[in-house]
Design a protein around this motif. Sequence first.
Motif, short mmCIF file in Angstrom:
data_model
loop_
_atom_site.label_atom_id
_atom_site.label_comp_id
_atom_site.label_asym_id
_atom_site.label_seq_id
_atom_site.Cartn_x
_atom_site.Cartn_y
_atom_site.Cartn_z
N LEU A 1 0.49 -11.53 -8.05
CA LEU A 1 0.68 -10.33 -8.79
C LEU A 1 2.16 -9.87 -9.05
O LEU A 1 2.58 -9.01 -9.71
CB LEU A 1 -0.28 -9.23 -8.54
CG LEU A 1 -1.81 -9.37 -8.41
CD1 LEU A 1 -2.47 -8.29 -8.21
CD2 LEU A 1 -2.30 -9.87 -9.86
N SER A 2 2.95 -10.29 -7.97
CA SER A 2 4.31 -9.80 -7.58
C SER A 2 4.98 -10.51 -8.88
O SER A 2 5.30 -11.45 -9.29
CB SER A 2 4.92 -10.36 -6.41
OG SER A 2 6.08 -9.71 -6.15
N GLU A 3 5.84 -9.40 -9.15
CA GLU A 3 6.90 -9.78 -10.27
C GLU A 3 6.26 -9.96 -12.02
O GLU A 3 7.04 -10.07 -12.88
CB GLU A 3 7.69 -11.08 -10.10
CG GLU A 3 8.57 -11.12 -8.73
CD GLU A 3 9.46 -9.91 -8.81
OE1 GLU A 3 9.92 -9.43 -9.88
OE2 GLU A 3 9.89 -9.62 -7.72
N ARG B 1 -2.37 5.17 -3.67
CA ARG B 1 -3.20 4.39 -3.28
C ARG B 1 -2.89 2.97 -3.59
O ARG B 1 -2.89 1.95 -2.90
CB ARG B 1 -4.59 4.71 -3.29
CG ARG B 1 -5.19 5.98 -2.62
CD ARG B 1 -6.67 5.99 -2.66
NE ARG B 1 -7.20 6.28 -3.67
CZ ARG B 1 -7.50 7.70 -4.01
NH1 ARG B 1 -7.12 8.57 -3.45
NH2 ARG B 1 -8.01 7.78 -5.19
N LEU B 2 -2.41 2.92 -4.87
CA LEU B 2 -2.17 1.54 -5.62
C LEU B 2 -0.67 1.05 -4.92
O LEU B 2 -0.45 0.02 -4.47
CB LEU B 2 -1.98 1.58 -7.04
CG LEU B 2 -3.27 1.26 -8.03
CD1 LEU B 2 -3.02 1.60 -9.55
CD2 LEU B 2 -3.79 -0.16 -7.76
N PHE B 3 0.19 2.14 -4.84
CA PHE B 3 1.43 1.83 -4.37
C PHE B 3 1.39 1.54 -2.79
O PHE B 3 2.25 0.48 -2.35
CB PHE B 3 2.41 2.74 -4.69
CG PHE B 3 2.91 2.90 -5.74
CD1 PHE B 3 4.26 2.22 -6.16
CD2 PHE B 3 2.55 3.63 -6.89
CE1 PHE B 3 4.79 1.85 -7.24
CE2 PHE B 3 3.29 3.34 -8.15
CZ PHE B 3 4.30 2.68 -8.49
N SER B 4 0.56 2.06 -1.92
CA SER B 4 0.15 1.57 -0.47
C SER B 4 -0.29 0.40 -0.59
O SER B 4 0.24 -0.35 0.49
CB SER B 4 -0.69 2.72 0.00
OG SER B 4 -0.02 3.88 -0.04
N TRP B 5 -1.05 -0.04 -1.48
CA TRP B 5 -1.72 -1.45 -1.65
C TRP B 5 -0.72 -2.40 -1.96
O TRP B 5 -0.48 -3.47 -1.24
CB TRP B 5 -2.92 -1.66 -2.60
CG TRP B 5 -3.70 -2.74 -2.55
CD1 TRP B 5 -4.55 -3.14 -1.59
CD2 TRP B 5 -3.68 -3.87 -3.49
NE1 TRP B 5 -4.82 -4.44 -1.89
CE2 TRP B 5 -4.56 -4.68 -3.06
CE3 TRP B 5 -2.88 -3.80 -4.68
CZ2 TRP B 5 -4.68 -5.96 -3.97
CZ3 TRP B 5 -2.98 -5.07 -5.34
CH2 TRP B 5 -3.74 -6.07 -5.06
N PHE B 6 0.31 -2.19 -2.79
CA PHE B 6 1.40 -2.88 -3.10
C PHE B 6 2.21 -3.32 -1.91
O PHE B 6 2.35 -4.42 -1.39
CB PHE B 6 2.19 -2.32 -4.11
CG PHE B 6 1.52 -2.25 -5.60
CD1 PHE B 6 0.61 -3.14 -5.97
CD2 PHE B 6 2.02 -1.38 -6.28
CE1 PHE B 6 0.24 -3.11 -7.32
CE2 PHE B 6 1.36 -1.15 -7.73
CZ PHE B 6 0.51 -2.15 -8.21
N GLU B 7 2.60 -2.31 -1.12
CA GLU B 7 3.67 -2.58 0.08
C GLU B 7 2.84 -3.00 1.05
O GLU B 7 3.31 -4.12 1.78
CB GLU B 7 3.85 -1.00 0.40
CG GLU B 7 4.66 -0.89 1.66
CD GLU B 7 5.11 0.21 2.15
OE1 GLU B 7 6.10 0.48 3.16
OE2 GLU B 7 4.92 1.42 1.51
N SER C 1 5.69 -6.76 -5.37
CA SER C 1 6.64 -6.12 -5.96
C SER C 1 6.34 -5.99 -7.81
O SER C 1 6.64 -7.00 -8.26
CB SER C 1 8.07 -6.66 -5.69
OG SER C 1 8.34 -7.00 -4.49
N PRO C 2 5.70 -5.05 -7.80
CA PRO C 2 5.07 -5.00 -9.26
C PRO C 2 6.19 -4.64 -10.30
O PRO C 2 7.25 -3.89 -10.08
CB PRO C 2 4.02 -3.86 -9.42
CG PRO C 2 4.57 -2.87 -8.14
CD PRO C 2 5.30 -3.95 -7.03
#
Length: 301
Positions: free
Chosen positions: A191-193, A208-214, A219-220
């Motif tokens: 899903l990155s980029e 919570r989404l951003f914590s999951w990304f990290e 890197s969305p």
Amino acid sequence: MSPLNYNHLFYFYIVATEGSISKASTRLNLTPQTISGQITSFEAQMGVTLFDRKRKKLYLSEMGQLIYSYAEEIFQLGDEVKHILKKQQPVMWHTFTVGITEVIPKVLAHQLLAPVLMMKERVRLICVEGDQNSLLADLAVNKLDCILTDQALQLGSHVKAYNHLLVESGFTFYASDSLLKNCHSDFPQSLSELPWLIQSKKSAVRTRLFSWFEKNNISPNIVAEFDDSALMKSFGQAGFGIFSSPTLIEDYVVDKYDVKIIGRSDEIEENYYIISPERRLKHPAILEIVTAAKKQFQSKD
């Protein structure tokens, strides 16, 4: 100022609607002289000219047009009251007013609230959308019976109300066919980029989404943010980006928006609450919502 004479207002309304005193007299079964005298008295009381008389025809003056617009609304509401009283007696409606935060998916709100309309009691459901703070203000002054939200009421809030958990859900990620070819099998790193459509800051799940990304080193590439989840899904359907929504409604999302599921995650948990003035629930409609939610969604687990 003397009280408004509603008989005078009604005669004025009928004359303006019919376009002449003679037609109004036929409709009201009164003499033209009686109606003309009532209109003259009304103009004298109001201190304005309601009609311009040209070549024996009546035309609403500027002030007459304004007053007519109010009269039309007043008497339409009166007709509605008569209709309700005639239709509903002796059965009485119980009004149930629910505040719904803007970020709640409409289909989920529908699933949670629909049982209210299937109760044995005759309930009129009124749904009011808004942000959490404005809805809490309305709840505090009894304009709402409860609030449906994804954000629990925080400790120390000035509003005396209580959280009641309805349902929990993980999250599912979707893409249109045009984007799916870029989503490789190594979910979620694939899903990155990729272009992302994401919930706005009003949504509790965003953090919570951003914590999951990290956590997953993603890197969305965020191309758009939305308050309205349905609008976000429409952009996703058109191929502008991948998006996420509660797993509880994934069958609906796939069918409605013609998108494919990329993957799921239970690490992102979305909670939905009823906020009510009652610590111990007693309101029959709220009890119906809570009971139906447990039966409907727990059976899917």
